[in-house]
Design an enzyme around this catalytic site. Sequence first.
Site, PDB file in Angstrom:
ATOM      1  CG  LEU A  98      -2.246   0.566   1.287  1.00 16.61           C
ATOM      2  CD1 LEU A  98      -3.060   0.185   0.060  1.00 16.61           C
ATOM      3  CD2 LEU A  98      -2.971   0.068   2.552  1.00 16.61           C
TER       4      LEU A  98
ATOM      5  CG  ASP B 239      16.398  -1.603  18.122  1.00 15.54           C
ATOM      6  OD1 ASP B 239      15.890  -0.487  17.916  1.00 15.54           O
ATOM      7  OD2 ASP B 239      17.366  -2.044  17.468  1.00 15.54           O
TER       8      ASP B 239
END
Lengths: 418, 418
Positions: free
Chosen positions: A94, A189
């Site tokens: 997309l 992270d």
Amino acid sequence: MTTTQQTDAAQNGPLEGLVVLDLTTALAGPYATLLLAGLGATVVKVENPASGGDSSRNNSPYFGGLGLTLDRTADTDMSVSMMGRGRNKKSITLDLKQARGREVFLRLARGADIVVENYAAGTADRLGVGYDDVRAVNPSVIYASISGFGAQGGTGKAMDSIIQALSGVMYTAGAPGGDPIRFGLPVGDLLAPLYAVVGVLAAKVNREATGRGQHVDVSMLGALTSLMSIEPFDAFAETGLPLRTGNEVPRLAPFGIFRAKDGFIALCGPTDTFARGVFRAMGRPEFGEDEDFATRDRRVRHASELHRLIGEWARDLPRAEVVAALSAQGVPAAEVLEPAEALRNPDVLAREEVVELGHPQHGATGLMGPGVPIRFSEASARLDRPAPHLGEHTDELLSGIGGYGQGEIAELRKSGVV
Amino acid sequence: MTTTQQTDAAQNGPLEGLVVLDLTTALAGPYATLLLAGLGATVVKVENPASGGDSSRNNSPYFGGLGLTLDRTADTDMSVSMMGRGRNKKSITLDLKQARGREVFLRLARGADIVVENYAAGTADRLGVGYDDVRAVNPSVIYASISGFGAQGGTGKAMDSIIQALSGVMYTAGAPGGDPIRFGLPVGDLLAPLYAVVGVLAAKVNREATGRGQHVDVSMLGALTSLMSIEPFDAFAETGLPLRTGNEVPRLAPFGIFRAKDGFIALCGPTDTFARGVFRAMGRPEFGEDEDFATRDRRVRHASELHRLIGEWARDLPRAEVVAALSAQGVPAAEVLEPAEALRNPDVLAREEVVELGHPQHGATGLMGPGVPIRFSEASARLDRPAPHLGEHTDELLSGIGGYGQGEIAELRKSGVV
């Protein structure tokens, strides 16, 4: 409810039926949605067709028909990163920079319970896919943002080493006065996604009570610094206890990592009982009555001597033998394992906390990746479906969740929206 | 719903109304229930009156009227550990080894949504307060167990260093071939509680859908090893990429920790754009066209030389100046902070990811501890109530949740049950 029905239900993940739209890339965000997928949610990974999707699809090394390679050798090759992080997710392409891409996204978002993004702060809003945009079409949505420094924070690139540096964690390992130490495990992270999942699920519980959705905002720096603040490093410093003590901890002596003949062992003997166990394991039970070692205070005062003696005992023995001798005396002890060994611990594999990664075309890889390290008595958490190739489920998702017809889909594809 | 009502609701934690019985001690378990308390649940900490309660009440240093001390100087002194971990919890004493203690516990458990324990595997069952015991009086209870090696695992003492050793994490920092490195941040202890909270909340979401409670079982070793397996350490090894590279990462050059005049800085420049920014910051823009440094492959090949040149540039400058120069060129860079500095980062304090600890009698302490590093738009997560002294809420909880009369309470106290 019959036993059979219970058994069926227990095959499902606890989050079965929840739909998650996943706008994340790289590591922190994708680990959050990996956990949600492993817990049974339907995770729809939205990827940019123009850029080749999630950047971690291009992390070397790759796995394919030739096994593991540093360069991509065929279209079906997949990065090891993606094989791990993409499991149990569906991929739709997309292009969110096109108005019609945003339109499709918001149509999918109408039916979603949860949206997760890890753009730099402010980017999702600029793209028109931020919390306010989604809430306008789906008022009860739970929308989670993971960023380096929080929703109002700076836009500086939040890489793991930067977060580690700012959190203070690099000064918790190593010797007093020594250089800071970068952790190989990317804790900068990996903590934010855990808190983000906690936040999303707490918001879901809250929505059951209030009917309202909300925005959940987690910062990578905040997550790691918060965890850092649990140990009273501050108080240690103020009372003169050293923060960094290398691989031994004098204030808990005997306590530390010691070299054996074929590797290293860890040993924790801070109490009188454990210390005496250590002395018996060494064949020196008389140390238990020794002026220098009989009590905790004395052992702390004579920690270097005590640790030196343990080192001398251990260095000529195989590590398995040292650990066996200590364990036989009830002392907490373990071999220090290399990652390759640790990831194949049979107990960890049996609990599916670590699992073998599969390739969508080439099956078993021999490479290990994370499972969901939570066992449920009445539900199943698992990561058992290989990661999808870029856009593998585009048609299925557009016609299914999106409700688009074949003609519309063909047109979206033609104009490069998907 | 009016705006005022929304604002009121947003003052509550997302888990407002949930009751948690907390059987945990030390660090891993109490951090799980601390998060639940910070998210608004009512957490009832059950402590043994005979042993003086949670062992972390006896962790030196203490805080009291004389400030921070290594030894306890007054009854109201409280360990810094407990001041952090006990916040927003209520404390009830209860001797679970007495039949009447168990009876009181099970009466409280009837009204609980969640029970959390971190005994060694099997201990809760032996005490008569395991999942089956609680489920018998409260079929929809969610019961979480945190143990070293999982519910079916060994009973070996699971101390942080032992878990670290077995997980492989000690071989992820430091130089190739160097000794393993023990992390000061207790990741062996602190990951399991995060997964346990995820498990408890996922089970709560599941209960909304199915009406059923369940047992949630998390292992400290499994939690850390699972997180370890996210980085493809295995694949690196197989393809000849070194797992440990010290403070620099040659395959991402320029990338690493560098010494400045007054400390260290972290720098991440793995792309051409970032690398050129580094060269401009150094006042050597011509390196961008240099045969050895112009492309990523070449920088990786000449990483030691490149890192040496960066080191020479940085070592005579204040770290703030090095970071400013790099940031001005768009390069991810940061000063490497000590914990005391990191815990007072104004951005982290503003988001309440780290907060000041308070003492129940002596107020502000100047010591920092964890907040809940999750921001909700329609709810408040906060840790703002000081930790209780041992048994501070015994009467309140016995008469409130337990429904005991004053006479019964006096009798329980007299017989040492509470």
